[in-house]
Design a protein around this motif. Structure first.
Motif, short mmCIF file in Angstrom:
data_model
loop_
_atom_site.label_atom_id
_atom_site.label_comp_id
_atom_site.label_asym_id
_atom_site.label_seq_id
_atom_site.Cartn_x
_atom_site.Cartn_y
_atom_site.Cartn_z
N ASP A 1 0.82 -1.21 0.00
CA ASP A 1 0.00 0.00 0.00
C ASP A 1 0.86 1.27 0.00
O ASP A 1 0.41 2.32 -0.42
CB ASP A 1 -0.98 0.01 1.19
N TRP A 2 2.09 1.18 0.52
CA TRP A 2 3.04 2.28 0.39
C TRP A 2 4.41 1.64 0.22
O TRP A 2 5.05 1.22 1.19
CB TRP A 2 3.00 3.21 1.60
N LYS A 3 4.84 1.55 -1.00
CA LYS A 3 6.03 0.78 -1.36
C LYS A 3 7.26 1.19 -0.55
O LYS A 3 8.03 0.34 -0.09
CB LYS A 3 6.30 0.92 -2.85
N TYR A 4 7.46 2.47 -0.37
CA TYR A 4 8.67 2.96 0.29
C TYR A 4 8.82 2.40 1.70
O TYR A 4 9.91 1.97 2.10
CB TYR A 4 8.66 4.49 0.34
N ILE A 5 7.72 2.41 2.48
CA ILE A 5 7.77 1.92 3.86
C ILE A 5 8.10 0.44 3.90
O ILE A 5 8.97 -0.01 4.65
CB ILE A 5 6.45 2.21 4.60
N GLU B 1 12.60 -10.08 -5.28
CA GLU B 1 12.41 -9.17 -6.40
C GLU B 1 11.93 -7.80 -5.93
O GLU B 1 12.38 -6.77 -6.41
CB GLU B 1 11.40 -9.77 -7.39
N ARG B 2 11.03 -7.78 -4.96
CA ARG B 2 10.49 -6.51 -4.47
C ARG B 2 11.53 -5.70 -3.69
O ARG B 2 11.61 -4.49 -3.83
CB ARG B 2 9.29 -6.75 -3.56
N SER B 3 12.30 -6.39 -2.85
CA SER B 3 13.18 -5.68 -1.92
C SER B 3 14.62 -5.58 -2.40
O SER B 3 15.39 -4.77 -1.89
CB SER B 3 13.18 -6.38 -0.56
#
Length: 369
Positions: free
Chosen positions: A125-129, A153-155
């Protein structure tokens, strides 16, 4: 070296009987033998939870906003921060739950370890956090290959695969008495399903199978379908069993205490798991530990455990006709073939899913922090 572990937030067994809750319960009991374990939670103290200490924060709404501030305040005044480790179970949850941990790592020096249990692999919901939360963790662990690949892949960082196991036990009591307790004849055959009655698990597929087989077949073969678990679909499933005329051969046990589960496996002949997807399904592993013939939907998380026609059988997702065919095939199968399937299922657990080996991996990681 880490000497204190803090298990924060989330639901706790037995308040909630879910995969990660049960896993955390038993892992906590094991870690409690090596470290000073503290639970920090907004729930009332859970009776007999395996922790030396229990810290209850205020349960005030909106908890998603206020609970993290309370955790932050607690750890702000924590003594011996350098020898402390926060243990976090991460699944489908909103960003306000996670923002405090990267800050505590950076400014307070408190280390944290993340175990990802899935949560449907939904978008952040908030990629940065979420990204910072995983980036600043000391280690990130995933409970399935699929989860590890997705979150690497995401991190952009390593996610270590460790299956979430329990110290499975065999039931030592009288299986006939267990059957009698649930109103099932001692010579009956039982097809077992363990898990929540919710759309993701597709319990309706099993009811459809009972309908296809028909009441005469169920009576002739003294065959019963037993569901251990509760959920939003229970009433719908009861109605469907009535419409199909097979209600008398269906047993809905509701949520069953963890201590009773081994008794259910002891009376079962076949185990079915028909989920849309799984991480590493504990119920399936426990069925195989108990040498049951296992039938699973051919989806990620299940098809990496079951090898078709070797240690169990796979069927196409929601294909109740194929599943019914497998059941009739198994019931006609020579005893020697059934024995080989059961033996292969148990051997899979002994070779690949050892609780001690899993615990050793966690201890090795924590020791190295």
């Amino acid at each position: 070296m880490i000497s204190k572990i803090y298990l924060v937030g989330g639901n706790l067994y037995p308040n909630r009987v879910g995969g990660y809750e049960v896993f955390n319960y038993y892992l906590s009991a094991s870690l409690n033998e090596k470290y000073i374990l503290t639970v920090v939670n907004r729930l009332k103290k859970v009776k007999n939870y395996p922790a030396l200490n229990y810290v209850k924060i205020l349960d005030v709404e909106p908890s998603v906003i206020l609970a993290p501030f309370q955790y932050l305040l607690y750890f702000l005044f924590l003594k011996d921060k350098k020898r402390s480790l926060i243990f976090i179970s991460y699944s489908r949850s909103r960003w306000p739950n996670w923002w405090i941990y990267p800050l505590m790592r950076k400014y307070l020096g408190i280390k944290y370890l993340v175990v990802i249990h899935g949560g449907g692999l939904t978008k952040w919901d908030w990629k940065y956090i979420h990204y910072k939360f995983l980036q600043r963790a000391e280690r990130v662990i995933g409970v399935s290959d699929r989860i590890c690949r997705e979150y690497q892949e995401r991190s952009g960082r390593e996610v270590i695969y460790i299956p979430p196991l329990l110290p499975f036990k065999k039931y030592e009591g009288d299986a006939i008495l267990v059957k009698n307790k649930f109103g099932i004849a001692s010579d009956s055959k039982i097809i077992l399903s363990v898990g929540s009655l919710k759309p993701l698990k597709n319990p309706q597929t099993i009811i459809e199978v009972a309908g296809i087989l028909g009441i005469e077949y169920l009576i002739t073969h003294s065959l019963y379908f037993v569901f251990a678990g509760d959920g939003v679909m229970k009433d719908e499933l009861i109605k469907k069993s009535e419409l199909l005329g097979v209600k008398e051969h269906i047993r809905f046990l509701g949520n069953v205490k963890r201590e009773v589960i081994p008794a259910l496996y002891s009376i079962a002949d076949i185990f079915i798991i028909g989920s849309d997807y799984e991480g590493t399904p504990l119920s399936l592993l426990e069925a195989m530990y108990n040498s049951l013939i296992v039938l699973g939907s051919d989806v990620q998380g299940i098809n990496h455990v079951i090898r078709h026609n070797s240690n169990g059988f796979l069927f196409k997702l929601k294909d109740y006709k194929a599943l019914a065919g497998l059941i009739t095939e198994i019931l006609k199968m020579p005893a020697g073939n059934q024995f080989e399937l059961r033996q292969n299922a148990r051997q899979t657990i002994d070779n690949k899913y050892s609780y001690k080996a899993m615990l050793d991996k966690y201890t090795e990681i924590i020791t190295g922090l």
